[in-house]
Design a protein around this motif. Structure first.
Motif, PDB file in Angstrom:
ATOM      1  N   ALA A 272       3.596   5.727  -5.710  1.00 51.84           N
ATOM      2  CA  ALA A 272       3.367   5.645  -7.066  1.00 51.84           C
ATOM      3  C   ALA A 272       2.440   6.852  -7.489  1.00 51.84           C
ATOM      4  O   ALA A 272       2.358   7.307  -8.689  1.00 51.84           O
ATOM      5  N   GLY A 273       1.229   6.899  -6.746  1.00 52.57           N
ATOM      6  CA  GLY A 273       0.478   8.026  -6.970  1.00 52.57           C
ATOM      7  C   GLY A 273       1.014   9.401  -6.754  1.00 52.57           C
ATOM      8  O   GLY A 273       0.560  10.255  -7.485  1.00 52.57           O
ATOM      9  N   ILE A 274       1.970   9.530  -5.927  1.00 52.35           N
ATOM     10  CA  ILE A 274       2.874  10.795  -5.910  1.00 52.35           C
ATOM     11  C   ILE A 274       3.332  11.074  -7.049  1.00 52.35           C
ATOM     12  O   ILE A 274       3.657  12.135  -7.822  1.00 52.35           O
TER      13      ILE A 274
ATOM     14  N   LEU B 285       0.777  -1.121  -0.095  1.00 48.59           N
ATOM     15  CA  LEU B 285       0.090  -0.041  -0.058  1.00 48.59           C
ATOM     16  C   LEU B 285       0.862   1.504  -0.067  1.00 48.59           C
ATOM     17  O   LEU B 285       0.597   2.113  -0.759  1.00 48.59           O
ATOM     18  N   ILE B 286       1.922   1.351   0.774  1.00 44.81           N
ATOM     19  CA  ILE B 286       2.831   2.465   0.664  1.00 44.81           C
ATOM     20  C   ILE B 286       3.428   2.536  -0.609  1.00 44.81           C
ATOM     21  O   ILE B 286       3.625   3.707  -0.988  1.00 44.81           O
ATOM     22  N   LEU B 287       3.962   1.555  -1.407  1.00 43.53           N
ATOM     23  CA  LEU B 287       4.603   1.662  -2.474  1.00 43.53           C
ATOM     24  C   LEU B 287       3.290   2.190  -3.481  1.00 43.53           C
ATOM     25  O   LEU B 287       3.603   2.979  -4.450  1.00 43.53           O
ATOM     26  N   LEU B 288       2.201   1.906  -3.511  1.00 36.13           N
ATOM     27  CA  LEU B 288       1.241   2.289  -4.367  1.00 36.13           C
ATOM     28  C   LEU B 288       0.937   3.720  -3.847  1.00 36.13           C
ATOM     29  O   LEU B 288       0.651   4.551  -4.983  1.00 36.13           O
ATOM     30  N   MET B 289       1.010   4.348  -2.710  1.00 35.14           N
ATOM     31  CA  MET B 289       0.877   5.906  -2.533  1.00 35.14           C
ATOM     32  C   MET B 289       2.024   6.457  -3.105  1.00 35.14           C
ATOM     33  O   MET B 289       1.859   7.769  -3.551  1.00 35.14           O
TER      34      MET B 289
ATOM     35  N   ILE C  82      -1.928  18.068  -8.634  1.00 34.58           N
ATOM     36  CA  ILE C  82      -1.542  18.630  -7.407  1.00 34.58           C
ATOM     37  C   ILE C  82      -2.570  17.976  -6.207  1.00 34.58           C
ATOM     38  O   ILE C  82      -2.027  17.592  -5.231  1.00 34.58           O
ATOM     39  N   LEU C  83      -3.789  17.618  -6.718  1.00 34.74           N
ATOM     40  CA  LEU C  83      -4.718  16.924  -5.618  1.00 34.74           C
ATOM     41  C   LEU C  83      -4.115  15.620  -5.375  1.00 34.74           C
ATOM     42  O   LEU C  83      -4.159  15.261  -4.267  1.00 34.74           O
ATOM     43  N   ALA C  84      -3.537  14.926  -6.266  1.00 37.14           N
ATOM     44  CA  ALA C  84      -3.125  13.531  -6.033  1.00 37.14           C
ATOM     45  C   ALA C  84      -1.815  13.725  -4.922  1.00 37.14           C
ATOM     46  O   ALA C  84      -1.613  12.572  -4.312  1.00 37.14           O
ATOM     47  N   ILE C  85      -1.075  14.634  -5.286  1.00 38.50           N
ATOM     48  CA  ILE C  85       0.324  14.477  -4.520  1.00 38.50           C
ATOM     49  C   ILE C  85      -0.236  14.818  -3.143  1.00 38.50           C
ATOM     50  O   ILE C  85       0.222  14.450  -2.136  1.00 38.50           O
ATOM     51  N   VAL C  86      -0.946  15.872  -2.854  1.00 34.79           N
ATOM     52  CA  VAL C  86      -1.486  16.322  -1.685  1.00 34.79           C
ATOM     53  C   VAL C  86      -2.029  15.225  -0.734  1.00 34.79           C
ATOM     54  O   VAL C  86      -1.990  14.867   0.480  1.00 34.79           O
TER      55      VAL C  86
ATOM     56  N   LEU D  47       3.122  14.014  -9.938  1.00 33.30           N
ATOM     57  CA  LEU D  47       3.960  14.791 -10.495  1.00 33.30           C
ATOM     58  C   LEU D  47       4.362  14.756 -11.989  1.00 33.30           C
ATOM     59  O   LEU D  47       4.503  15.850 -12.468  1.00 33.30           O
ATOM     60  N   ALA D  48       4.216  13.843 -12.527  1.00 35.21           N
ATOM     61  CA  ALA D  48       4.049  13.530 -13.996  1.00 35.21           C
ATOM     62  C   ALA D  48       2.984  14.484 -14.541  1.00 35.21           C
ATOM     63  O   ALA D  48       3.409  14.861 -15.468  1.00 35.21           O
TER      64      ALA D  48
END
Length: 62
Positions: free
Chosen positions: A10-12, A4-8, A40-44, A16-17
């Motif tokens: 990857a979401g960050i 789950l941490i790796l998935l998060m 920006i929403l995904a990163i936050v 950024l991409a």
């Protein structure tokens, strides 16, 4: 490491991409502000979730 941490993480990176993708000069140029906002929403959101998980792990409440 937890999947789950790796998935998060990857979401960050995906956020950024989305922020850095050059859309100028393409037919997608009109949606550039939308992709930036989604990035920006995904990163936050994913960053806040990772901070929450870290705090819960430090407090021993997994």
């Amino acid at each position: 490491m937890d999947r789950l941490i790796l998935l998060m993480l990857a979401g960050i990176l995906a956020g950024l991409a989305l922020i850095k993708v050059p859309l100028a000069g393409t037919f997608l140029a009109s949606i550039a502000p939308i992709t930036t906002l989604i990035g920006i929403l995904a990163i936050v959101i994913f960053s806040l979730f990772l901070i929450y998980k870290a705090l819960m792990a430090m407090l021993g409440k997994q």
